[in-house]
Scaffold this active site. Structure first.
Site, PDB file in Angstrom:
ATOM      1  N   SER A  56      12.914 -95.456  -6.399  1.00  0.00           N
ATOM      2  CA  SER A  56      11.844 -95.429  -5.409  1.00  0.00           C
ATOM      3  C   SER A  56      10.507 -95.347  -6.127  1.00  0.00           C
ATOM      4  O   SER A  56      10.426 -94.866  -7.273  1.00  0.00           O
ATOM      5  CB  SER A  56      12.005 -94.214  -4.487  1.00  0.00           C
ATOM      6  OG  SER A  56      10.865 -94.021  -3.666  1.00  0.00           O
ATOM      7  N   TYR A  93      13.289 -85.437  -3.281  1.00  0.00           N
ATOM      8  CA  TYR A  93      13.501 -86.882  -3.320  1.00  0.00           C
ATOM      9  C   TYR A  93      12.895 -87.476  -4.584  1.00  0.00           C
ATOM     10  O   TYR A  93      13.520 -88.305  -5.263  1.00  0.00           O
ATOM     11  CB  TYR A  93      12.882 -87.512  -2.080  1.00  0.00           C
ATOM     12  CG  TYR A  93      13.098 -88.996  -1.945  1.00  0.00           C
ATOM     13  CD1 TYR A  93      14.364 -89.514  -1.675  1.00  0.00           C
ATOM     14  CD2 TYR A  93      12.033 -89.886  -2.071  1.00  0.00           C
ATOM     15  CE1 TYR A  93      14.556 -90.883  -1.541  1.00  0.00           C
ATOM     16  CE2 TYR A  93      12.222 -91.250  -1.939  1.00  0.00           C
ATOM     17  CZ  TYR A  93      13.485 -91.748  -1.674  1.00  0.00           C
ATOM     18  OH  TYR A  93      13.673 -93.106  -1.548  1.00  0.00           O
TER      19      TYR A  93
END
Length: 241
Positions: free
Chosen positions: A131, A144
């Site tokens: 990501s 995350y």
């Protein structure tokens, strides 16, 4: 038909980027084992749906074994399964930290580890989905970001280790993508006003289609990307510039 005669394994294959990757690989001639806890929607003789929690070591090993038994070989692993949440770090429970790290990072490790002997046999490839949050600071996403940063580091480490065996390992780092994961994220209460608008995309519309990420995965896993290993490809609309 870059994948004619090939067998791929895609985690998170029931929705979002994972489902788009399954469809893309099928269109390019692959047979695809699709792993997920949810039901896989693609229903053809060229898809093997497998119910699997990527945090479960035994379940992962059984699923990879089933995929190889079904397909007779393994040429590509796409580690797509992932979860996210936005929270003030002071409010992140340990159970939530463990869940996000477990699915995003530990799952990627477990699936890759189980698949490596079969990928060595075919001189295959792994493409991980990290990501933008894994390569730059991102607000209210400590767990995350840590998980996806770990995926980037794992990708690079495996790329070095597996190069002598002919296995390529790369990853893509999407920004905002139109997926159920994105739709399910809740806004953080009381965000700091100085953090609004940081890291916005330069491309309009600023949200990618899952098929665009799937196209990058299909490229990096193919023979056309022979000279790409350890690659960290941003697909963020310029948000990380």
């Amino acid at each position: 038909m870059r994948y004619a005669g090939s067998v791929a394994l895609v985690t998170g294959g029931a929705s979002g980027i994972g489902a788009a990757t399954v469809r893309r690989l099928l269109r390019e001639g692959a047979r695809v084992a699709a792993l997920d806890l949810a039901a896989v929607k693609e229903s053809t003789d060229d898809v093997l749906p497998l119910h699997c929690d990527v945090r479960d070591e035994t379940a992962v090993e059984d699923a990879v074994g089933a995929a190889v038994a079904w397909g007779g070989r393994l040429d590509l692993v796409a580690n797509v399964a992932g979860v996210a949440s936005y929270q003030h770090t002071t409010e992140v429970a340990l159970a939530e930290w463990d869940r996000i790290i477990g699915i995003n990072l530990t799952g990627t490790f477990l699936v890759s580890r189980a698949a490596l002997p079969f990928l060595v046999a075919t001189r295959g490839a792994i493409v991980n989905v990290a990501s933008l949050a894994g390569v730059r600071g991102w607000r209210y996403s400590a767990a995350y970001s840590a998980a996806k940063g770990g995926v980037v580091a794992l990708t690079r480490s495996l790329a070095v280790e597996m190069a002598p065996d002919g296995v390529r390992v790369s990853c893509v780092c999407p920004g905002s993508v139109d997926t159920p994961l994105r739709a399910g994220l809740r806004a953080v209460p009381n965000p700091h006003p100085r953090l609004d608008g940081i890291g916005g995309a330069l491309i309009d519309p600023p949200v990618a289609d899952p098929a665009e990420v799937a196209a990058a995965i299909a490229y990096l896993g193919s023979a056309e990307a022979r000279f790409a290993t350890g690659a960290v490809l941003r697909l963020d609309g310029g948000a990380g510039v």
